[in-house]
Write a protein that holds these residues in place. Sequence first.
Motif, PDB file in Angstrom:
ATOM      1  N   CYS A  57       0.845  -1.197   0.000  1.00 40.16           N
ATOM      2  CA  CYS A  57       0.000   0.000   0.000  1.00 40.16           C
ATOM      3  C   CYS A  57       0.882   1.250   0.000  1.00 40.16           C
ATOM      4  CB  CYS A  57      -0.992  -0.036   1.159  1.00 40.16           C
ATOM      5  SG  CYS A  57      -2.372   1.124   0.911  1.00 40.16           S
ATOM      6  N   GLN A  72       3.568   2.401  -2.881  1.00 40.13           N
ATOM      7  CA  GLN A  72       3.554   3.707  -3.537  1.00 40.13           C
ATOM      8  C   GLN A  72       4.906   4.397  -3.418  1.00 40.13           C
ATOM      9  OE1 GLN A  72       0.247   5.693  -1.686  1.00 40.13           O
ATOM     10  NE2 GLN A  72      -1.261   4.259  -2.531  1.00 40.13           N
ATOM     11  N   HIS A 122      -7.250   1.907  -0.325  1.00 36.80           N
ATOM     12  CA  HIS A 122      -6.426   3.018  -0.780  1.00 36.80           C
ATOM     13  C   HIS A 122      -7.261   4.016  -1.554  1.00 36.80           C
ATOM     14  CE1 HIS A 122      -6.143   2.014  -5.148  1.00 36.80           C
ATOM     15  NE2 HIS A 122      -6.528   0.833  -4.695  1.00 36.80           N
ATOM     16  N   ARG A 157      -2.949   5.861  -5.834  1.00 33.41           N
ATOM     17  CA  ARG A 157      -2.394   4.654  -6.439  1.00 33.41           C
ATOM     18  C   ARG A 157      -1.102   5.010  -7.154  1.00 33.41           C
ATOM     19  NH1 ARG A 157      -3.262   4.243 -11.971  1.00 33.41           N
ATOM     20  NH2 ARG A 157      -4.811   5.635 -12.874  1.00 33.41           N
ATOM     21  N   GLN A 204      -1.853  -2.685  -9.793  1.00 28.87           N
ATOM     22  CA  GLN A 204      -2.080  -3.193  -8.437  1.00 28.87           C
ATOM     23  C   GLN A 204      -0.860  -3.892  -7.849  1.00 28.87           C
ATOM     24  OE1 GLN A 204      -4.438  -3.407  -6.027  1.00 28.87           O
ATOM     25  NE2 GLN A 204      -5.987  -2.131  -6.981  1.00 28.87           N
ATOM     26  N   GLN A 241      -0.272  -2.982  -4.102  1.00 32.04           N
ATOM     27  CA  GLN A 241      -1.195  -1.928  -3.680  1.00 32.04           C
ATOM     28  C   GLN A 241      -2.197  -2.443  -2.657  1.00 32.04           C
ATOM     29  OE1 GLN A 241      -1.627   1.757  -4.766  1.00 32.04           O
ATOM     30  NE2 GLN A 241      -2.223   1.132  -2.715  1.00 32.04           N
TER      31      GLN A 241
END
Length: 229
Positions: free
Chosen positions: A88, A92, A138, A141, A160, A172
């Motif tokens: 997540c 990122q 989330h 992204r 993802q 993600q």
Amino acid sequence: MPTAIALRHVHFEDLGVIEPVLRDAGYGLRYVDVADSPGAIARLDPDLLVSLGAPVGADDVARYPWLTAESELLRRRADAGAPVLGICLGAQLLALAMGGHLVSGGSTEIGYAPIELTESGQESPLRHLEGVPVLHWHGDRFTTPPDAVRLAATRIDPDQAFSQGPTVLGLQFHVEADPAHIERWLIGHAHEMASVGVDPDRVRQDALLHGERLTAAARAMARDWLAGL
């Protein structure tokens, strides 16, 4: 004994169901709580690094200066091919460090839903997750970095998961979140859920419905990835 360090940003977003897999693989594991030890981030050099999630924008350096140190650590590891897993927020930050971009707005995903694996994803450790609803949580992204391989997508988010070689993996979604402790997430992220109209009982019921299968798939994925390091 090889060492594994997990960068934890909020207490309930921990290694969850994959923690036993790390220990079974022989890693000496410890958490570094970023809020308590921001100055220690740049000095870390474990055999395996995991950067976990948080309700913080990956590019919000002005408000959260420790993001700079964490991003630099992730960049160094990715450049060196040192084992690193980003989840997540961690994914990122990893994507940004590797030349990807952050996209804000229009892609909020909260709740359990399956991912769609790319051809490369089907040949990766993520194959264990095919058809299994995973936990999404989330608003922002990432875009897959230029030299990385895109592994998974959802209907509203084409990026993802990505990998770079066998050692660098960004997710993600929350493969680590323990469905048995979903209530911690529902309490900790109550304001975010209310702001986008997500019913906590729906997430609660889906955790019960998919929890056993997801836990088994997540652990199989983690074992497969660790075996390839």
